[in-house]
Scaffold this motif. Structure first.
Motif, mmCIF file in Angstrom:
data_model
loop_
_atom_site.group_PDB
_atom_site.id
_atom_site.type_symbol
_atom_site.label_atom_id
_atom_site.label_comp_id
_atom_site.label_asym_id
_atom_site.label_seq_id
_atom_site.Cartn_x
_atom_site.Cartn_y
_atom_site.Cartn_z
ATOM 1 N N LEU A 16 24.999 102.545 -29.627
ATOM 2 C CA LEU A 16 25.939 103.098 -28.645
ATOM 3 C C LEU A 16 26.913 104.057 -29.330
ATOM 4 O O LEU A 16 27.228 105.129 -28.799
ATOM 5 C CB LEU A 16 26.705 101.974 -27.930
ATOM 6 N N THR A 17 27.369 103.678 -30.520
ATOM 7 C CA THR A 17 28.276 104.550 -31.276
ATOM 8 C C THR A 17 27.602 105.889 -31.601
ATOM 9 O O THR A 17 28.209 106.953 -31.447
ATOM 10 C CB THR A 17 28.706 103.857 -32.587
ATOM 11 N N ASP A 18 26.336 105.829 -32.024
ATOM 12 C CA ASP A 18 25.602 107.066 -32.334
ATOM 13 C C ASP A 18 25.500 107.949 -31.094
ATOM 14 O O ASP A 18 25.707 109.163 -31.165
ATOM 15 C CB ASP A 18 24.185 106.752 -32.840
ATOM 16 N N LEU A 19 25.171 107.327 -29.956
ATOM 17 C CA LEU A 19 25.049 108.102 -28.710
ATOM 18 C C LEU A 19 26.384 108.744 -28.355
ATOM 19 O O LEU A 19 26.446 109.896 -27.937
ATOM 20 C CB LEU A 19 24.596 107.191 -27.562
ATOM 21 N N ASN A 20 27.453 107.976 -28.546
ATOM 22 C CA ASN A 20 28.791 108.513 -28.257
ATOM 23 C C ASN A 20 29.099 109.697 -29.176
ATOM 24 O O ASN A 20 29.629 110.720 -28.738
ATOM 25 C CB ASN A 20 29.829 107.401 -28.403
#
Ligand code: ADP
Ligand code: ADP
Length: 224
Positions: free
Chosen positions: A183-187
């Motif tokens: 999720l952090t990478d997508l953000n």
């Protein structure tokens, strides 16, 4: 997202429950926000409205600059399937479909042609490190793998917004951290994320915590 004075009241024969009580806040493009609060404070109601699954009784909800409060189901669905990806605590994959088919589904809904679908799905499965399981069924996967498939399904349409409801709630800490990292990478690649969580640990991956109580925001903490 800009919501102002959002109200949602559930009415049964003899009881009225105010689930959202003039709730207001903003989430900027590209932000990662955690929503926390005790059971019954209105988090699911809020996610349903932000996800265009439900409509508030009153108040304003600007999504991408468009007033969507009062949109009918057809208009909400149209906007939802192009702009919003969902990740749930219980994965919500379709057991009768393979990993590939589960992730392909949102592309079928938005009318993407088969050849292009194959390319997009393979690309996403690759990124989620689950390509080697493309022909397996959800029940043949570990919980961590199922959630990686669910994240793949949520992002396959390249949504502006991901709504996550307790995304690590059914995972051990190692798989949970892996999903939080995804999720952090997508953000970091630009996707806005709103995540409901009970976990202070997971909330630390966000930029800001919105704390709710009785259908209102009570506090906002900035992460440093
Ligand atoms: P949370 O997700 O924070 O636990 P919810 O949004 O599920 O909170 O619920 C907020 C309030 O609305 C609670 O008091 C809950 O009992 C009530 N509520 C939620 N859904 C319904 C419904 N379909 N009918 C009646 N009351 C509901
Ligand atoms: P991961 O760390 O990749 O999430 P696990 O450590 O949970 O995987 O599982 C170990 C291996 O066993 C994984 O490759 C997983 O796919 C496989 N596995 C777990 N449950 C099943 C099952 N019911 N059927 C087939 N393979 C399974």
């Amino acid at each position: 997202i800009k919501i102002s004075n959002l109200e949602k009241i559930y009415r049964t024969e003899d009881v009225e429950t105010v689930a959202l009580n003039k709730l207001s806040f903003e989430v900027k493009d590209g932000e990662f926000v955690a929503v926390m609060g005790p059971s019954g404070c209105g988090k699911s109601t809020l996610l349903n409205i932000l996800g265009l699954l439900d409509d508030p009784d009153s108040g304003s909800f600007l999504f991408n600059g468009i007033e969507v409060a009062g949109f009918n189901e057809r208009k909400r669905a149209d906007l939802r399937k192009r702009n919003i990806g969902f990740v749930f605590q219980s994965f919500n994959l379709i057991d009768e479909l393979t990993v590939f088919e589960n992730v392909e589904l949102p592309l079928i809904y938005t009318g993407v042609k088969a050849a292009e679908r194959k390319k997009i799905v393979e690309d996403v499965l690759d990124k989620m490190v689950i390509m080697h399981r493309r022909n397996h069924y959800p029940q043949q996967l570990s919980g961590g793998q199922q959630q990686r498939v669910a994240v793949a399904r949520a992002v396959v349409n390249n949504p502006k917004l991901i709504l996550a409801d307790e995304p690590t709630g059914n995972l051990d800490s190692s798989n949970g951290n892996e999903v939080m990292q995804l999720l952090t990478d997508l953000n970091e690649q630009g996707t806005t994320i709103v995540m409901v969580t009970h976990s202070e640990h997971d909330a630390r991956y966000s930029h800001r915590i919105i704390r709710m109580l009785d259908g209102q925001t009570v506090m906002q903490d900035l992460m440093v």
